[in-house]
Design a protein around this motif. Sequence first.
Motif, PDB file in Angstrom:
ATOM      1  N   LEU A  24       0.813  -1.211   0.000  1.00  0.00           N
ATOM      2  CA  LEU A  24       0.000   0.000   0.000  1.00  0.00           C
ATOM      3  C   LEU A  24       0.849   1.265   0.000  1.00  0.00           C
ATOM      4  CD1 LEU A  24      -2.873  -1.003   2.456  1.00  0.00           C
ATOM      5  CD2 LEU A  24      -2.948  -0.898  -0.046  1.00  0.00           C
ATOM      6  N   ASP A  25       2.035   1.182   0.585  1.00  0.00           N
ATOM      7  CA  ASP A  25       2.857   2.381   0.704  1.00  0.00           C
ATOM      8  C   ASP A  25       4.057   2.383  -0.244  1.00  0.00           C
ATOM      9  OD1 ASP A  25       1.268   3.716   2.720  1.00  0.00           O
ATOM     10  OD2 ASP A  25       1.930   2.135   4.091  1.00  0.00           O
ATOM     11  N   GLU A  26       3.960   1.601  -1.320  1.00  0.00           N
ATOM     12  CA  GLU A  26       5.006   1.658  -2.343  1.00  0.00           C
ATOM     13  C   GLU A  26       4.681   2.776  -3.339  1.00  0.00           C
ATOM     14  OE1 GLU A  26       4.800  -2.282  -3.956  1.00  0.00           O
ATOM     15  OE2 GLU A  26       3.560  -1.682  -5.660  1.00  0.00           O
ATOM     16  N   PRO A  27       5.703   3.319  -4.002  1.00  0.00           N
ATOM     17  CA  PRO A  27       5.472   4.403  -4.952  1.00  0.00           C
ATOM     18  C   PRO A  27       4.548   3.973  -6.094  1.00  0.00           C
ATOM     19  CG  PRO A  27       7.811   4.230  -4.432  1.00  0.00           C
ATOM     20  CD  PRO A  27       7.145   3.024  -3.838  1.00  0.00           C
ATOM     21  N   ALA A  28       3.584   4.844  -6.415  1.00  0.00           N
ATOM     22  CA  ALA A  28       2.664   4.623  -7.536  1.00  0.00           C
ATOM     23  C   ALA A  28       2.041   5.958  -7.891  1.00  0.00           C
ATOM     24  CB  ALA A  28       1.587   3.611  -7.175  1.00  0.00           C
ATOM     25  N   GLY A  29       1.878   6.203  -9.179  1.00  0.00           N
ATOM     26  CA  GLY A  29       1.318   7.479  -9.598  1.00  0.00           C
ATOM     27  C   GLY A  29       2.391   8.543  -9.686  1.00  0.00           C
ATOM     28  N   PRO A  30       2.033   9.812  -9.446  1.00  0.00           N
ATOM     29  CA  PRO A  30       3.008  10.903  -9.584  1.00  0.00           C
ATOM     30  C   PRO A  30       4.098  10.827  -8.515  1.00  0.00           C
ATOM     31  CG  PRO A  30       0.934  11.735  -8.716  1.00  0.00           C
ATOM     32  CD  PRO A  30       0.693  10.308  -9.085  1.00  0.00           C
ATOM     33  N   PRO A  31       5.200  11.560  -8.687  1.00  0.00           N
ATOM     34  CA  PRO A  31       6.300  11.535  -7.710  1.00  0.00           C
ATOM     35  C   PRO A  31       5.823  11.827  -6.294  1.00  0.00           C
ATOM     36  CG  PRO A  31       6.974  12.714  -9.674  1.00  0.00           C
ATOM     37  CD  PRO A  31       5.516  12.430  -9.842  1.00  0.00           C
ATOM     38  N   GLY A  32       6.251  10.973  -5.356  1.00  0.00           N
ATOM     39  CA  GLY A  32       5.869  11.139  -3.953  1.00  0.00           C
ATOM     40  C   GLY A  32       4.578  10.458  -3.569  1.00  0.00           C
ATOM     41  N   SER A  33       3.844   9.981  -4.579  1.00  0.00           N
ATOM     42  CA  SER A  33       2.566   9.323  -4.326  1.00  0.00           C
ATOM     43  C   SER A  33       2.758   7.818  -4.162  1.00  0.00           C
ATOM     44  CB  SER A  33       1.607   9.604  -5.486  1.00  0.00           C
ATOM     45  OG  SER A  33       0.450   8.802  -5.404  1.00  0.00           O
ATOM     46  N   THR A  34       1.801   7.179  -3.471  1.00  0.00           N
ATOM     47  CA  THR A  34       1.820   5.736  -3.234  1.00  0.00           C
ATOM     48  C   THR A  34       0.493   5.113  -3.665  1.00  0.00           C
ATOM     49  OG1 THR A  34       0.881   5.945  -1.024  1.00  0.00           O
ATOM     50  CG2 THR A  34       3.299   6.096  -1.199  1.00  0.00           C
ATOM     51  N   VAL A  35       0.431   3.800  -3.612  1.00  0.00           N
ATOM     52  CA  VAL A  35      -0.838   3.104  -3.858  1.00  0.00           C
ATOM     53  C   VAL A  35      -1.915   3.637  -2.927  1.00  0.00           C
ATOM     54  CG1 VAL A  35      -2.003   0.859  -3.690  1.00  0.00           C
ATOM     55  CG2 VAL A  35       0.278   1.018  -4.749  1.00  0.00           C
ATOM     56  N   ARG A  36      -1.566   3.844  -1.663  1.00  0.00           N
ATOM     57  CA  ARG A  36      -2.520   4.355  -0.675  1.00  0.00           C
ATOM     58  C   ARG A  36      -3.064   5.725  -1.095  1.00  0.00           C
ATOM     59  NH1 ARG A  36      -3.107   2.726   4.596  1.00  0.00           N
ATOM     60  NH2 ARG A  36      -1.046   1.743   4.593  1.00  0.00           N
ATOM     61  N   HIS A  37      -2.168   6.608  -1.563  1.00  0.00           N
ATOM     62  CA  HIS A  37      -2.612   7.929  -2.029  1.00  0.00           C
ATOM     63  C   HIS A  37      -3.604   7.801  -3.176  1.00  0.00           C
ATOM     64  CE1 HIS A  37       1.188   9.533  -0.087  1.00  0.00           C
ATOM     65  NE2 HIS A  37       0.304  10.444   0.291  1.00  0.00           N
TER      66      HIS A  37
ATOM     67  N   SER B  10      -3.432  11.685  -4.227  1.00  0.00           N
ATOM     68  CA  SER B  10      -2.179  11.644  -4.997  1.00  0.00           C
ATOM     69  C   SER B  10      -1.806  13.007  -5.565  1.00  0.00           C
ATOM     70  CB  SER B  10      -2.298  10.651  -6.153  1.00  0.00           C
ATOM     71  OG  SER B  10      -3.168  11.153  -7.156  1.00  0.00           O
ATOM     72  N   GLY B  11      -2.783  13.925  -5.606  1.00  0.00           N
ATOM     73  CA  GLY B  11      -2.547  15.228  -6.208  1.00  0.00           C
ATOM     74  C   GLY B  11      -2.908  15.299  -7.675  1.00  0.00           C
ATOM     75  N   LEU B  12      -3.308  14.166  -8.258  1.00  0.00           N
ATOM     76  CA  LEU B  12      -3.715  14.165  -9.657  1.00  0.00           C
ATOM     77  C   LEU B  12      -5.057  14.876  -9.838  1.00  0.00           C
ATOM     78  CD1 LEU B  12      -2.767  10.528 -10.689  1.00  0.00           C
ATOM     79  CD2 LEU B  12      -1.850  12.611 -11.726  1.00  0.00           C
ATOM     80  N   ALA B  13      -5.229  15.497 -11.008  1.00  0.00           N
ATOM     81  CA  ALA B  13      -6.470  16.186 -11.329  1.00  0.00           C
ATOM     82  C   ALA B  13      -7.615  15.183 -11.486  1.00  0.00           C
ATOM     83  CB  ALA B  13      -6.292  16.995 -12.610  1.00  0.00           C
TER      84      ALA B  13
END
Length: 271
Positions: A64-77, A83-86
């Motif tokens: 859950l806390d591995e990197p995924a998505g934009p920089p600094g984001s994780t699966v959990r985010h 995640s900060g994505l639009a």
Amino acid sequence: MSLQSLALIGNWPVPTASAAVVRADGTVPGTYGPTGHRFPLASVTKPLAAYAALVAYEEGAIELDEPAGPPGSTVRHLLAHTSGLAFDEHRVTAPPGERRLYSNAGFEQLGDHLTKATGIPFAEYLRQAVLAPLGMTATTLAGSPAKDGVSTVEDLVRFAAELQGPRLLDPRTVAEAMTVQFPGTKGVLPGYGHRNPNDWGLGFELRDSKSPHWTGTSSSPRTFGHFGQSGTFLWVDPAAGAACVALTDRAFGPWAVEAWPVFTDAVLAEL
């Protein structure tokens, strides 16, 4: 036994509607309409996608806390819309964890991440991990993990029963999915405007103290679920020991804002 409250759906201004209530023990005290009719789920696809991600987590394919998505984001985010994505664009509009930015793009990046981690296309992974084991043979995903699922009330009753009595996941994992992720995060609840906080679990929206809300005024704060822009919803109220699924073929709008809470309150009162 058939719940009289379900008859209220007959007053909804929709061409076709189907619904069911399922208790925590898996029994169905009432249904309405063509429960085998396939409806586009819109964002009610997200809880199914999230459940597949949680199966992948328990299988050890992802963390859950591995990197995924934009920089600094994780699966959990990604699962918690932080995640900060639009909303519908694959561009970053905020640092991860700062705001609850409801994001279809986030779930699409989650699907891509699972595909890479498992070596199985996401739609097929969803089928193998969730749909087939639950007997959800009428449910398909052809497109975005955020919004392109198609299903029936009969199938979603099986999923709602699973959420109340997990067989595919450890109950502790399901409890984590229904727990606030990144507490205190504010943001917009689609269709209802800004909420502070805008509480969310792992792929499931949490009712908590939000008002107004698409569930009922009598729904417990522990209620969780999701609604879709295609006029669909699934909620689970642990305090009531029951869940409700409703699918329609009219887009979400003022009619739903008005009708859904009254309907949910009637269902809960009858239970």
